[in-house]
Design an enzyme around this catalytic site. Structure first.
Site, PDB file in Angstrom:
ATOM      1  N   SER A 294       0.796  -1.212   0.000  1.00  0.00           N
ATOM      2  CA  SER A 294       0.000   0.000   0.000  1.00  0.00           C
ATOM      3  C   SER A 294       0.838   1.275   0.000  1.00  0.00           C
ATOM      4  O   SER A 294       1.450   1.617  -0.998  1.00  0.00           O
ATOM      5  CB  SER A 294      -0.960  -0.044   1.184  1.00  0.00           C
ATOM      6  OG  SER A 294      -1.993   0.898   1.035  1.00  0.00           O
ATOM      7  N   ASP A 305       9.622   5.092 -10.845  1.00  0.00           N
ATOM      8  CA  ASP A 305       9.203   5.713 -12.101  1.00  0.00           C
ATOM      9  C   ASP A 305      10.009   6.961 -12.438  1.00  0.00           C
ATOM     10  O   ASP A 305      10.235   7.264 -13.611  1.00  0.00           O
ATOM     11  CB  ASP A 305       7.714   6.069 -12.040  1.00  0.00           C
ATOM     12  CG  ASP A 305       6.821   4.870 -12.297  1.00  0.00           C
ATOM     13  OD1 ASP A 305       7.365   3.752 -12.469  1.00  0.00           O
ATOM     14  OD2 ASP A 305       5.585   5.026 -12.327  1.00  0.00           O
ATOM     15  N   LYS A 319      -1.131  -4.156  -3.153  1.00  0.00           N
ATOM     16  CA  LYS A 319      -2.399  -3.528  -2.777  1.00  0.00           C
ATOM     17  C   LYS A 319      -2.463  -2.143  -3.393  1.00  0.00           C
ATOM     18  O   LYS A 319      -1.819  -1.215  -2.924  1.00  0.00           O
ATOM     19  CB  LYS A 319      -2.556  -3.427  -1.264  1.00  0.00           C
ATOM     20  CG  LYS A 319      -3.898  -2.810  -0.876  1.00  0.00           C
ATOM     21  CD  LYS A 319      -4.009  -2.546   0.603  1.00  0.00           C
ATOM     22  CE  LYS A 319      -5.339  -1.890   0.916  1.00  0.00           C
ATOM     23  NZ  LYS A 319      -5.439  -0.520   0.347  1.00  0.00           N
TER      24      LYS A 319
END
Length: 440
Positions: A294, A305, A319
């Site tokens: 999470s 990224d 999640k």
């Protein structure tokens, strides 16, 4: 105003006024079907009250119906009562008498997500994926998760015995523990070989500022900048979305951190980094494993990224959903999955998780190959990711990697008890010694 929370964040909202459209023939037919189903529900309710072998409390029946309805949606939507509120406050603000376990309910059984570091559970060797079947000899299958958690909590210094079923083991394991005051200390730091090591255990109310303080104190203790940073998110089950954003922002100077997207196409909320990189552009390695969930995955995904950090370890939990707490009364609320979150490149980590840039097995753990791994995709009714990667192929170990050929005993002789951390520190060291590239 409602705020989303990641994994365990709770924020109440006020009621909203909705415009009611004029019913069409299709909507009228749908309403008729709904009323028919509600009549069926009331028929069953009344039959139970009238004919069940023991008298049944109305509140118990209704709570069971609500729990069943929400359980049919996904593993993270639930009804929240006063006890649940207390549990969430404990997990986000800390300090309670217990064992230091993050657990969930799967098919009526209590399953361990992760043990907290430096707690009775962590010291006893309880692992992610273990099932707790008995507490002090009492069989707890079929009890609610709240009942099981309440049994494990208690006065510090009191003994407790858990019976653990571990997949891959022939016999149950009895574990004797003593409850302690569990103080949720979200961030720990130290200097290892001139490298700043920041261990983030949970995303509670002060995690962001604690990470920034750790960066400052690492430099202060060395008297100069470190060679780089290792950020440890292993077995971090998540926490507050706001703190995941703040931690990511500590290592980024610009760009999107995460977006959350609801049911409608235009229901998108984006969060961005503010100018200024607290880490000063130094090399960063983020350690993850199957217990990284999470809010932790938001941080790992954002830094990956933006090519700000090298992600190392095992694939994360997966999640990728956002829950919102909708206030129902003074002491109850509805925790409902309202959105999915996406990394800056538009990836959803739901089911698939974050895949490390460099997969580094924890070869210092004797059972790392045989111990089953527990992730979001193992939960019943989990949300399905529309874009799936074939992780079985990605994780297939077809060729032995000479970097990871050492045995636990060989590593122990070399003083290595945590191979993933050891490898990360070695990598930062190699990066710092690399010659500068001179453009001509």
């Amino acid at each position: 105003m409602a705020r989303a929370f990641s994994w365990l964040q709770a924020t109440a909202i006020a009621g909203a006024v909705a415009l009611v459209p004029v019913a069409t023939s299709a909507s009228a037919a749908a309403d008729s079907d709904t009323y028919h189903e509600l009549e069926t529900f009331m028929t069953v309710f009344n039959r139970i009250k009238a004919s069940y072998v023991d008298k049944v409390d109305d509140k118990k029946l209704i709570r069971g119906a609500i729990d069943g309805m929400l359980a049919s949606l996904d593993p993270h939507s639930s009804y929240v009562d006063a006890v649940d509120f207390q549990n969430m406050q404990i997990l986000t603000t800390g300090n309670y008498g217990g064992l230091g376990l993050t657990v969930t309910m799967q098919d009526g059984a209590v399953k361990v997500i992760a043990p907290q570091e430096d707690t009775p559970a962590g010291h006893a060797g309880i692992k992610s994926g273990d099932f707790i079947t008995h507490i002090d000899g009492k069989f707890i299958f079929g009890e609610t998760l709240d009942e099981a958690i309440s049994s494990m909590r208690g006065t510090p210094g009191t003994p407790i015995k858990l019976t653990i079923v571990r997949p891959g083991r022939d016999k149950p394991i009895d574990v004797a523990l003593v409850r302690e005051v569990i103080v949720t200390k979200p961030v720990k730091w130290e200097v290892k070989d001139g490298i700043g090591y920041i261990n983030i255990n949970t995303f509670s109310e002060t995690t962001g500022q604690d990470v920034r303080a750790a960066i400052y104190n690492i430099t202060k203790s060395l008297g100069h900048k470190p060679l780089g940073y290792v950020v440890d998110l292993r077995d971090n089950g998540g926490g507050l979305l706001s703190q995941a954003i703040e931690v990511s922002d500590a290592f980024l100077s610009s760009g999107e951190i995460v977006s959350q997207r609801g049911r409608e196409k235009d229901d998108i909320e984006r969060y961005y980094a503010k100018p200024g990189d607290d880490a000063g552009g130094l090399p960063v390695i983020v350690l993850i494993n199957s217990g990284t969930a999470s809010a932790s995955e938001i941080v790992a995904g954002a830094l990956q990224d933006h090519h700000r950090a090298l992600i190392m370890g095992d694939r994360s939990f997966g999640k990728g959903s956002v829950q919102t707490l909708l206030q129902l009364s003074n002491d109850s609320a509805l925790r409902l999955t309202t959105a999915r979150y996406f990394t800056p490149s538009g990836r959803s980590v739901q089911e698939g998780g974050i895949r490390p840039d460099i997969a580094v097995p924890q070869i210092s753990d004797p059972d790392y190959k045989s111990r089953p791994v527990f992730r979001e995709s193992d939960l019943r009714k989990h949300l399905v990711n529309e874009v799936k990667a074939d992780n079985a192929i990605l994780e297939e170990d077809t060729k032995p990697d000479p970097r990871f050929a050492a045995t636990p005993d060989e590593l122990k002789k070399r003083g290595v008890t945590d191979f993933q951390l050891y490898y990360a520190l070695q990598t930062i060291g190699r990066l710092s010694r690399a010659p500068a590239v001179v453009k001509k």
